[in-house]
Design a protein around this motif. Sequence first.
Motif, short mmCIF file in Angstrom:
data_model
loop_
_atom_site.label_atom_id
_atom_site.label_comp_id
_atom_site.label_asym_id
_atom_site.label_seq_id
_atom_site.Cartn_x
_atom_site.Cartn_y
_atom_site.Cartn_z
N UNK A 157 -4.67 10.44 1.81
CA UNK A 157 -3.41 10.10 0.87
C UNK A 157 -2.62 9.47 1.84
N UNK A 158 -2.04 8.00 1.47
CA UNK A 158 -1.22 7.46 2.38
C UNK A 158 0.29 8.08 2.49
N UNK A 159 0.44 8.83 1.29
CA UNK A 159 1.71 9.78 1.26
C UNK A 159 1.51 10.79 0.18
N UNK A 160 1.16 12.01 0.77
CA UNK A 160 1.25 12.98 -0.10
C UNK A 160 2.64 13.65 -0.84
N UNK A 161 2.85 14.60 -1.42
CA UNK A 161 3.85 15.21 -2.11
C UNK A 161 5.07 15.03 -1.20
N UNK A 162 6.29 14.46 -1.72
CA UNK A 162 7.43 14.37 -0.75
C UNK A 162 8.44 14.06 -1.66
N UNK A 163 9.72 14.18 -1.06
CA UNK A 163 11.02 13.61 -1.83
C UNK A 163 11.59 12.49 -0.85
N UNK A 164 12.00 11.44 -1.29
CA UNK A 164 12.61 10.29 -0.72
C UNK A 164 13.87 10.69 -0.15
N UNK A 165 14.45 9.79 0.81
CA UNK A 165 15.53 9.78 1.40
C UNK A 165 16.77 9.91 0.38
N UNK A 166 18.01 10.58 0.58
CA UNK A 166 19.00 10.74 -0.29
C UNK A 166 19.69 9.28 -0.47
N UNK A 167 19.58 8.25 0.64
CA UNK A 167 20.24 7.07 0.20
C UNK A 167 19.65 6.20 -0.77
N UNK A 168 18.40 6.68 -1.40
CA UNK A 168 17.85 5.97 -2.38
C UNK A 168 18.14 6.33 -3.85
N UNK A 169 18.58 5.58 -4.65
CA UNK A 169 18.88 5.88 -6.02
C UNK A 169 17.92 5.73 -7.04
N UNK A 170 17.19 4.53 -6.73
CA UNK A 170 16.13 4.08 -7.80
C UNK A 170 14.83 3.54 -6.98
N UNK A 171 13.56 3.88 -7.56
CA UNK A 171 12.48 3.44 -6.78
C UNK A 171 11.64 3.00 -7.91
N UNK A 172 10.82 1.79 -7.59
CA UNK A 172 9.78 1.19 -8.37
C UNK A 172 8.58 0.76 -7.67
N UNK A 173 7.42 0.74 -8.27
CA UNK A 173 6.21 0.30 -7.92
C UNK A 173 5.80 -0.36 -8.90
N UNK A 174 5.23 -1.75 -8.53
CA UNK A 174 4.72 -2.78 -9.44
C UNK A 174 3.31 -2.96 -8.74
N UNK A 175 2.26 -2.22 -9.72
CA UNK A 175 0.86 -1.94 -8.96
C UNK A 175 0.13 -3.41 -9.34
N UNK A 176 -0.70 -3.86 -8.51
CA UNK A 176 -1.20 -5.21 -8.76
C UNK A 176 -2.88 -4.99 -7.96
N UNK A 177 -3.55 -3.95 -8.77
CA UNK A 177 -5.02 -3.59 -8.39
C UNK A 177 -5.87 -4.81 -8.88
N UNK A 178 -6.66 -5.34 -8.01
CA UNK A 178 -7.47 -6.15 -8.40
C UNK A 178 -8.61 -5.62 -9.35
#
Length: 249
Positions: A157-178
């Motif tokens: 896994x490039x990054x397993x189960x975790x909680x992001x840093x507290x200075x982040x409010x909103x996160x988004x991932x726009x997937x572009x799998x070929x």
Amino acid sequence: MARFQSNPHQPLCVLGNAGPGDVTRAPFSHLVVDQPIEEALYRHLEDEFPPPERFVRGLEDIASNQAIRIAAADIIDNPEFSENWQSFFRYHTSQSFWDDIVRVMGEDIKAAHPGLEQRTGRKLEDWRAKLRGSPGEAEIELDALFVVNTPVKQLSSVRPAHVDNENKIFAGLYYMKPENDPTLGGNLALYSFKEKKVGFGGHYADLADVNEERVVEYTSNRFLAFINSPDSIHGVTPRPPTDRFRRYV
């Protein structure tokens, strides 16, 4: 070449036509939008996504399943990148995009962080947004990044189960799998804690300490967003050995 319309909303915004009623609130507030970008424009973005050589350029060592990023500040007004992508990054680091986030998920931000407006002295709807690191006054900084995960040598896994840093409010991932990428995995798993929470700070959690509540598949033209809080534990599912790059924004 197709180019984005001047209208700062559709079809440019990765939030698509989503509204507050589309937000799922378990295990924490998140949103999944399929095909938010109109198909013809998406095909142009896909064709104009930087090649792998651009990401690994200048790197002496490239690890298996390594995340490599290019930030918006290095993309906007840079002729190395297409006008379509410059428009995309310009919008998604703008006041207009922050206003769209608040329109769709503002109540979820307030619920996760009830004292936030009091601390800043402004309602979320009145927050000023700017590109991260740029000059000027703002309550919120936005960034958007080209990201690839390099080919995989062994299941990981490039990054397993975790909680992001507290200075982040909103996160988004726009997937572009070929579409021609048959590789399995690389999905986003959303978890809940079984007992004690690890809290903020980018901390990792053992899979034995969490319950897998939902898995959002890594696929083409899909946007996933969530509100960051101490409850927002998530991780990327493993990818098997592959020579393909995983790519997203």
